[in-house]
Write an enzyme that holds these catalytic residues in place. Structure first.
Site, PDB file in Angstrom:
ATOM      1  N   CYS A   1     -12.547 -31.657 -16.422  1.00  0.00           N
ATOM      2  CA  CYS A   1     -13.529 -32.604 -16.976  1.00  0.00           C
ATOM      3  C   CYS A   1     -13.570 -32.511 -18.516  1.00  0.00           C
ATOM      4  O   CYS A   1     -12.569 -32.836 -19.149  1.00  0.00           O
ATOM      5  CB  CYS A   1     -14.899 -32.365 -16.325  1.00  0.00           C
ATOM      6  SG  CYS A   1     -16.006 -33.745 -16.597  1.00  0.00           S
ATOM      7  N   TYR A   2     -14.666 -32.018 -19.108  1.00  0.00           N
ATOM      8  CA  TYR A   2     -14.680 -31.914 -20.576  1.00  0.00           C
ATOM      9  C   TYR A   2     -13.458 -31.116 -21.053  1.00  0.00           C
ATOM     10  O   TYR A   2     -12.834 -31.445 -22.062  1.00  0.00           O
ATOM     11  CB  TYR A   2     -15.966 -31.227 -21.051  1.00  0.00           C
ATOM     12  CG  TYR A   2     -16.014 -30.988 -22.552  1.00  0.00           C
ATOM     13  CD1 TYR A   2     -16.377 -32.018 -23.413  1.00  0.00           C
ATOM     14  CD2 TYR A   2     -15.666 -29.749 -23.111  1.00  0.00           C
ATOM     15  CE1 TYR A   2     -16.400 -31.828 -24.792  1.00  0.00           C
ATOM     16  CE2 TYR A   2     -15.687 -29.550 -24.474  1.00  0.00           C
ATOM     17  CZ  TYR A   2     -16.061 -30.589 -25.325  1.00  0.00           C
ATOM     18  OH  TYR A   2     -16.075 -30.395 -26.682  1.00  0.00           O
TER      19      TYR A   2
ATOM     20  N   LYS B   1     -22.520 -12.854  -4.620  1.00  0.00           N
ATOM     21  CA  LYS B   1     -23.278 -12.440  -3.429  1.00  0.00           C
ATOM     22  C   LYS B   1     -22.404 -12.342  -2.168  1.00  0.00           C
ATOM     23  O   LYS B   1     -22.498 -11.383  -1.410  1.00  0.00           O
ATOM     24  CB  LYS B   1     -24.397 -13.466  -3.194  1.00  0.00           C
ATOM     25  CG  LYS B   1     -25.438 -13.026  -2.226  1.00  0.00           C
ATOM     26  CD  LYS B   1     -26.394 -12.094  -2.906  1.00  0.00           C
ATOM     27  CE  LYS B   1     -27.585 -11.742  -2.073  1.00  0.00           C
ATOM     28  NZ  LYS B   1     -28.515 -10.930  -2.877  1.00  0.00           N
TER      29      LYS B   1
ATOM     30  N   HIS C   1     -13.696 -32.581 -10.559  1.00  0.00           N
ATOM     31  CA  HIS C   1     -14.095 -31.167 -10.384  1.00  0.00           C
ATOM     32  C   HIS C   1     -13.494 -30.584  -9.107  1.00  0.00           C
ATOM     33  O   HIS C   1     -14.057 -30.768  -8.020  1.00  0.00           O
ATOM     34  CB  HIS C   1     -15.619 -31.075 -10.333  1.00  0.00           C
ATOM     35  CG  HIS C   1     -16.262 -31.352 -11.649  1.00  0.00           C
ATOM     36  ND1 HIS C   1     -16.481 -30.380 -12.600  1.00  0.00           N
ATOM     37  CD2 HIS C   1     -16.683 -32.513 -12.201  1.00  0.00           C
ATOM     38  CE1 HIS C   1     -17.028 -30.914 -13.667  1.00  0.00           C
ATOM     39  NE2 HIS C   1     -17.170 -32.210 -13.468  1.00  0.00           N
TER      40      HIS C   1
ATOM     41  N   ASP D   1     -28.261  -6.178  -1.893  1.00  0.00           N
ATOM     42  CA  ASP D   1     -27.633  -5.619  -3.093  1.00  0.00           C
ATOM     43  C   ASP D   1     -27.913  -4.119  -3.237  1.00  0.00           C
ATOM     44  O   ASP D   1     -26.996  -3.327  -3.447  1.00  0.00           O
ATOM     45  CB  ASP D   1     -28.121  -6.358  -4.355  1.00  0.00           C
ATOM     46  CG  ASP D   1     -27.838  -7.843  -4.281  1.00  0.00           C
ATOM     47  OD1 ASP D   1     -26.998  -8.241  -3.447  1.00  0.00           O
ATOM     48  OD2 ASP D   1     -28.458  -8.616  -5.039  1.00  0.00           O
TER      49      ASP D   1
ATOM     50  N   GLY E   1     -18.426 -29.872 -19.297  1.00  0.00           N
ATOM     51  CA  GLY E   1     -19.555 -29.651 -20.209  1.00  0.00           C
ATOM     52  C   GLY E   1     -20.206 -30.973 -20.538  1.00  0.00           C
ATOM     53  O   GLY E   1     -19.631 -32.035 -20.294  1.00  0.00           O
TER      54      GLY E   1
ATOM     55  N   GLU F   1     -13.602 -27.652  -8.133  1.00  0.00           N
ATOM     56  CA  GLU F   1     -14.385 -26.510  -7.641  1.00  0.00           C
ATOM     57  C   GLU F   1     -15.507 -26.896  -6.680  1.00  0.00           C
ATOM     58  O   GLU F   1     -16.014 -26.064  -5.949  1.00  0.00           O
ATOM     59  CB  GLU F   1     -14.961 -25.718  -8.825  1.00  0.00           C
ATOM     60  CG  GLU F   1     -16.056 -26.409  -9.636  1.00  0.00           C
ATOM     61  CD  GLU F   1     -15.550 -27.399 -10.687  1.00  0.00           C
ATOM     62  OE1 GLU F   1     -14.373 -27.836 -10.582  1.00  0.00           O
ATOM     63  OE2 GLU F   1     -16.311 -27.752 -11.591  1.00  0.00           O
TER      64      GLU F   1
END
Ligand code: XMP
Length: 513
Positions: free
Chosen positions: A82-83, A369, A169, A227, A55, A171
């Site tokens: 992180c944060y 997605k 991070h 979708d 954040g 991710e």
């Protein structure tokens, strides 16, 4: 049996969705929630683990988001990123400092491979850092498990309490072994078994839809996009002929697209459903005549779409359920959305206000997605539909700069079909986020045979993007572009110039309007 769940608590980081996606790639179901989610709610959800995101704040800021201290005592494994890592350190007695310069970018991190988080990770591994504050010292009952020359605590853990933290991070793709670390957290620390699989999602969803719909009538606005197609097929498998799909051909589709959609979903297609195709081209062209302002065009197309759809819904009569193709990023973004309106997006399948439905069914609201695509394949939808590139609701209306006319639609459809065909032939379409031809509003002088021409310029666009929020123009080989130029000028009447759009986003947008 209850599905395993990992919760991502969002502290305002840019990558919160990405964390959830990565966890799901490990076959563990994961949801993003605001960091204000109460302890009571968390207990009710029985998560196997919690991840705190990064954040923009500093833990010392007065309004900085926190979590209740009891969260660390619940016995639920927590990974702070992180944060999130700084918050864990700060709240449990460590110290957090502001560095004179931020640490940003790819960084080599030394990790302790004896930590369950770093199992099967190299001792020196490249990670993505993006922070100004850093943990100067870990809380006393924590062990430091990673560091860099400027970041003394790039990783820490209290294994007894199942609390883990990393400053970088895991991710993002730049953290080369990030996926392994997240997998280690969900499997080694949280003890997940990995029960989030597409075949079980499809099966469970079909069962749930049957229970909900009973003998009711269901209506779905089908656009031919991924979708709405996947949503329609799920519904058709669940309730068959109780479903009616309305496909509005607004005359702004790509070449042959209307017929392609009809061949899959219509009476000759492979699904057991009622299919209504409304050929409303003239109606849309009529409404768009003389309109040049992009926002006005978008509004007219969106509004007219809803009107046509409502008329069809009334013909069908008392409909109990409306299907929408909402997917998980829409759910997250509508909860948190603060961004400025650049273009008023119109999704075919948007909700008409004045038609009465008992309930909305959103079978894809939990899926990202790529998961929608996997569900589509699982349901046997043809590959070319499943992997279709995104197409805007207002269609070619936003790829024709200025007034839309039937003739301009023909030009852009033909040029676009040639462009797509040549890119596919040359194998250049792989890896492109989106590619299409647009019609500029510019006419210029040319010469063909011995005749002067005064015709339109077609612009070719191809972008590389992963999130469609930013994009770069793709480097299409010159000979491929040349070939497209030749064919467009020779085969499409009304065009005498072909341009390639080099603009990135920002400052441009992907579509022209
Ligand atoms: P822009 O042009 O804003 O587009 O860079 C970003 C992505 O959004 C798509 N797009 C739309 N999708 N309804 C949609 O469903 C719309 O009104 C719309 N306008 C743009 C665009 O094709 C690109 O993928």
């Amino acid at each position: 049996m209850e599905r395993e769940l990992v919760i991502v608590l969002d502290f305002g980081g840019q990558y919160n969705q990405l964390i959830a996606r990565r966890v799901r790639e490990c076959n563990v179901y994961c949801e993003v929630h605001p960091c204000t989610l109460s302890l009571e709610k968390i207990r009710e959800m029985h998560p196997k683990g919690i991840i705190f995101t990064g954040g923009p704040n500093s833990v010392y800021g007065e309004d900085s988001p926190r979590c209740p201290k009891e969260m660390f005592e619940m016995g639920i494994p927590i990974l702070g990123i992180c944060y999130g890592s700084q918050l864990m350190a700060y709240m449990l007695g460590g110290s957090v400092k502001t560095a004179p310069v931020s640490e940003y970018g790819k960084t080599e991190v030394d990790v302790d491979t004896a930590s369950p988080i770093f199992e099967n990770v190299s001792e020196k591994t490249i990670c993505w850092m993006s922070h100004t504050d850093y943990i100067e010292s870990a809380p006393t009952d924590f062990k430091v498990t990673a560091h860099t020359p400027v970041c003394p605590v790039a990783g820490m853990e209290n294994a007894g309490k199942k609390l883990y933290a990393v400053q970088f991070h895991p991710e993002v793709m730049h953290t080369q072994e990030g996926k392994q670390m997240l997998s280690n957290f969900v499997y080694n620390v949280c003890g997940c078994s990995g029960d989030w699989k597409m075949d079980s999602f499809v099966e469970t969803t079909i069962r749930q839809i049957r229970e909900k719909v009973g003998g009711g009538k269901v209506l779905c606005a089908l656009s031919g996009g991924v979708d709405s197609s996947v949503a329609a097929v799920l519904l058709s498998k669940a309730v068959g002929k109780q479903l009616t799909c309305v496909f509005v051909d607004h005359g702004l589709l790509r070449k042959n697209e209307g017929d392609e959609v009809e061949s899959v979903f219509g009476p000759e297609g492979q699904y057991d459903l009622n299919f209504v195709r409304v050929n409303a081209q003239e109606r849309f062209y009529g409404k768009l005549a003389g309109v040049t302002d992009p926002e006005k065009k978008r509004k007219i197309i969106g509004e007219e779409f809803i009107r046509v759809f409502e008329e069809e819904a009334k013909k069908i009569g008392a409909v109990d359920f409306l299907v929408q193709g909402t997917i998980y990023p829409d759910v997250i973004e509508s909860g948190l959305g603060k961004s400025a309106v650049i273009k008023s997006h119109h999704n075919v399948g948007g909700l008409p206000d004045c038609v009465d439905f008992k309930e909305i069914i959103e079978p894809l609201r939990l899926l990202f997605k790529d998961e929608v695509r996997r569900a589509g394949l699982e349901l046997g939808i043809p590959d070319y539909l499943v992997y279709r590139q995104p197409f805007p609701g207002p269609g070619l209306g936003v790829r024709i700069v200025g007034e839309v006319t039937a003739d301009k639609v023909r030009i852009v459809q033909d040029a676009d079909a040639i462009y797509r065909e040549e890119l596919a032939k040359a194998g250049c379409d792989k890896g492109l986020g989106q590619y299409f031809a647009a019609l500029t509003n510019m006419r210029s002088v040319g010469v063909m045979g011995d005749e002067r021409t005064y015709d339109y310029a077609v612009a070719l666009r191809a972008v590389i993007t992963s999130d469609f929020m930013t994009a770069e123009a793709a480097e299409i080989p010159f000979e491929v572009l040349s070939k497209v130029m030749n064919r467009v000028i020779n085969e499409v009447k009304g065009v005498n110039r072909v341009l390639y759009d080099l603009t990135s986003k920002p400052p441009g947008t992907i579509e022209f309007e």
